[in-house]
Design an enzyme around this catalytic site. Sequence first.
Site, PDB file in Angstrom:
ATOM      1  N   GLU A  86       0.789  -1.227   0.000  1.00 12.99           N
ATOM      2  CA  GLU A  86       0.000   0.000   0.000  1.00 12.99           C
ATOM      3  C   GLU A  86       0.826   1.283   0.000  1.00 12.99           C
ATOM      4  O   GLU A  86       0.389   2.295  -0.542  1.00 12.99           O
ATOM      5  CB  GLU A  86      -0.946   0.000   1.218  1.00 12.99           C
ATOM      6  CG  GLU A  86      -1.956  -1.123   1.222  1.00 12.99           C
ATOM      7  CD  GLU A  86      -2.924  -1.042   0.052  1.00 12.99           C
ATOM      8  OE1 GLU A  86      -3.294   0.085  -0.337  1.00 12.99           O
ATOM      9  OE2 GLU A  86      -3.293  -2.105  -0.487  1.00 12.99           O
ATOM     10  N   SER A 470     -48.014 -29.949  40.133  1.00 12.64           N
ATOM     11  CA  SER A 470     -47.801 -30.126  41.578  1.00 12.64           C
ATOM     12  C   SER A 470     -46.584 -29.395  42.122  1.00 12.64           C
ATOM     13  O   SER A 470     -46.350 -29.434  43.329  1.00 12.64           O
ATOM     14  CB  SER A 470     -47.694 -31.618  41.904  1.00 12.64           C
ATOM     15  OG  SER A 470     -48.947 -32.233  41.752  1.00 12.64           O
TER      16      SER A 470
END
Length: 851
Positions: A86, A470
């Site tokens: 780059e 229950s």
Amino acid sequence: MSWLKKILVLCLIGLLLAIFSIAAAYWYVKDDLPDVRLLQDVRLQTPMRVFTADGELMSQFGEQRRIPLTLEQMPPQLIQAFLATEDSRFYEHPGFDVIGMMRAALVVASTRDASQGASTITQQLARNFFLTREKKIIRKIKEIFLAVKIEQVLSKDEILELYLNKIELGHRAFGVGAAAQVYFGKSVDELSLDEIAIIAGLPQAPSVLNPVRSPANARNRRNIVLGRMLTMNYISEQEYQAAVQAPVTSRRHGAQITASAPYIAEMVRQQVVDMYGEDFAYSAGLQVYTTIHKPIQDAARRSLQQNLYDYDERHGYRGPEAELWSAEAGDSDPAWSTDEILSYLASQQSLEDLHHAVVLAVEEQDATVILADGQQQTLSWDALKWARRFINDQRQGHAPKLAADILQPGMHIRVRHNGDYWQLSQLPEASSALVSLDPATGAIQALVGGFSFAQSQFNRATQAKRQVGSTIKPFIYSAALEHGYTLASIVNDAPIHHWDQGAGIAWRPRNSPAVYDGPIRVREALAKSKNVVSVRLLRGVGIDASIQHLRNFGFAETDLPRNETLSLGSASLTPLELTAGYAVFANGGFLVDPYVIDRIYNEQGELIYQHQPKVACKECQENSTEPQSELDAEAQLAQLFANLEPNPTEKQPAGLKQAPRVLSEQNAFLIREALKSSVWGGGNWNRGTGWNGTAWRVQSLQRRDISGKTGTTNDSKDTWFAGFNSQLVGVAWVGFDDANRSLGRATWNANLGRDQSSGVEAGARTALPAWLEFMRVAMQDIPVDQPETPSGISSVRIDLESGLLSRANDHTSSFEFFLRGTEPSQYAQPGAPAFSFDDDEPATELLELFD
């Protein structure tokens, strides 16, 4: 000399024109240039990460994937690859590269190809932060001026570090750290040279050069990067040759999840968004630490999934996913080639530990299958013999005798590895949830909201209100203890048949099984889950008083039906709500608030949120006979929290709060003791008086400190188990998402023998095994609890038949706990007359729920 003067004049004029042009350009754009000093305090958008309490990553949320790194954390070859590709003169130019710009201009003039850019790394940084990608001269001018300004504000290393963390590299990966994870599932220091070159080649066109989308393009670009690195003498010829010969192998990786807890992660995501808003939550780099511990969470997930597999196998095999070809004689469809099979399997999405496979051959008692990775596996008879035919939820076919009774070549099936071998499997249709929390603080220890979050994001642990059966009874019995009953009180366990003249119907609640013991002690009735006794206790207390008592446990009144079916479990609660309710019994009477987020750090590692739990603190009340100062209370709570947390120095929050007491310590103790009988039963087996509670399977943990309660609703549509000691409480639920579908029953499978459980699905058979296998792991490092008997509790020997005092010292008597002052005052007399009960109590609705 005249020509030389002319040339000098022209150069001077050109220089003046250049200076004037630059000045004019700067004057034209200066008002549009942003303040580059913002880069000195830039905060990169990083996703929110969610961790377990022990630091394992469970999820990551955010549009942009970024793993910020310092320059020192990046491998030198990675930095060199970007510089070579780059901006080779990065450390030499002032922000723009005149040589590079001239070279690019010559290329454009000679080839009319503008593909070769001349932007330096600093210019790219300026564009990425402040400008758009539009290809206009004015944008380029702004880019150059910004680059110069950036070079004046930041050092070269700061610019390079910011660039390598900011650059977009495809697949929502921003920065080299995220790219390494997304494309290779590695950290940057684990990358090979060829992988480094692939990443360094991405900035030019990440969408078309990334190795996931186009390995060929990525390879070509990689080799260009390697060539430039060789030219710059960053790598040797040998390294270059090895790297260009390396194959391009890449796939898209998610975040490196090390703890599977997607339901918890989603709960955290929603809460953090509610706290901070989406923009901040998803981009500020928040690190959220939860109360979950990975080993316990893993155990919860495995236990829930295995329990659903077990239920599914009891009820039979529903058949293959598809039949790709037929092996019948005379069939014109040919068998598929291996490539065709693998291509088909590659299109199928795996779920949890279920793998797609295709049957290749079937022998007498085994079958050969091929998996998506191309491996061939043999399914032995042990892997197949469970698979009798599923008819419906109530019926199954005959046990198979041959593999051909189950499978045929060409079938697309699912298989899983059970730890020992590959076996035939299928995607469970039943659903489940499992929740566990610390009863002292409300910290959620484990939570699983279904078989698979990928299959269904509906969190049954927090969102599914189901009838509790229950499991409601301990709360009804607790209300009874508040209204004069004791664990030795005698209640009539006999059928109820009451005509409701207003409704014109008879209400007949039944025990399950339909066995009635007549006069029975309250402790034994709760342990055996006697339905009619629960109804009679509700009648004795009153519906209004019972509902008021249940509200103390955090249950919403709107979820509690105002009729006698409440005593049998017609209330609808989520598993998390029920778990919090049972925590009151476990911690001695305090209502704690369940929570899962412990603390949150910002991107800089600063603590920005610390949860302040309401702590169950009995000592805080006992250590003072007069009102405590706020400082004293906080000091005691802090000391209690320090004893609970593994790392109190780091985690201890300031300003701890005391949870409200909603139940007396004595009442909580009595219910805990009664529920231990649900596990261990009572009586004397040698004398023929022994009996089991409904949770007798918990005995396999060999712990005397566990209390538990099973629960099953009408037609087995919901099954539950709630169990706890003073340090951990957990609830498991199993049912179908379709609340009208019954879990049914399983008949005996001759192939499985003792390895199966047959009969009606119920809490003890269907939900308890998931809880049990989870607790084997969760409680293995928790010492057996030996809680002290609270003050105000006495223990006297009673007659087991009458509940009165006893002078006997044999199997007919036992010690029982009482709230002091409620002990029986009379002794049992041999040959006393039978009990007499009055059942003239009103009934309001015809509904049967049972355990």
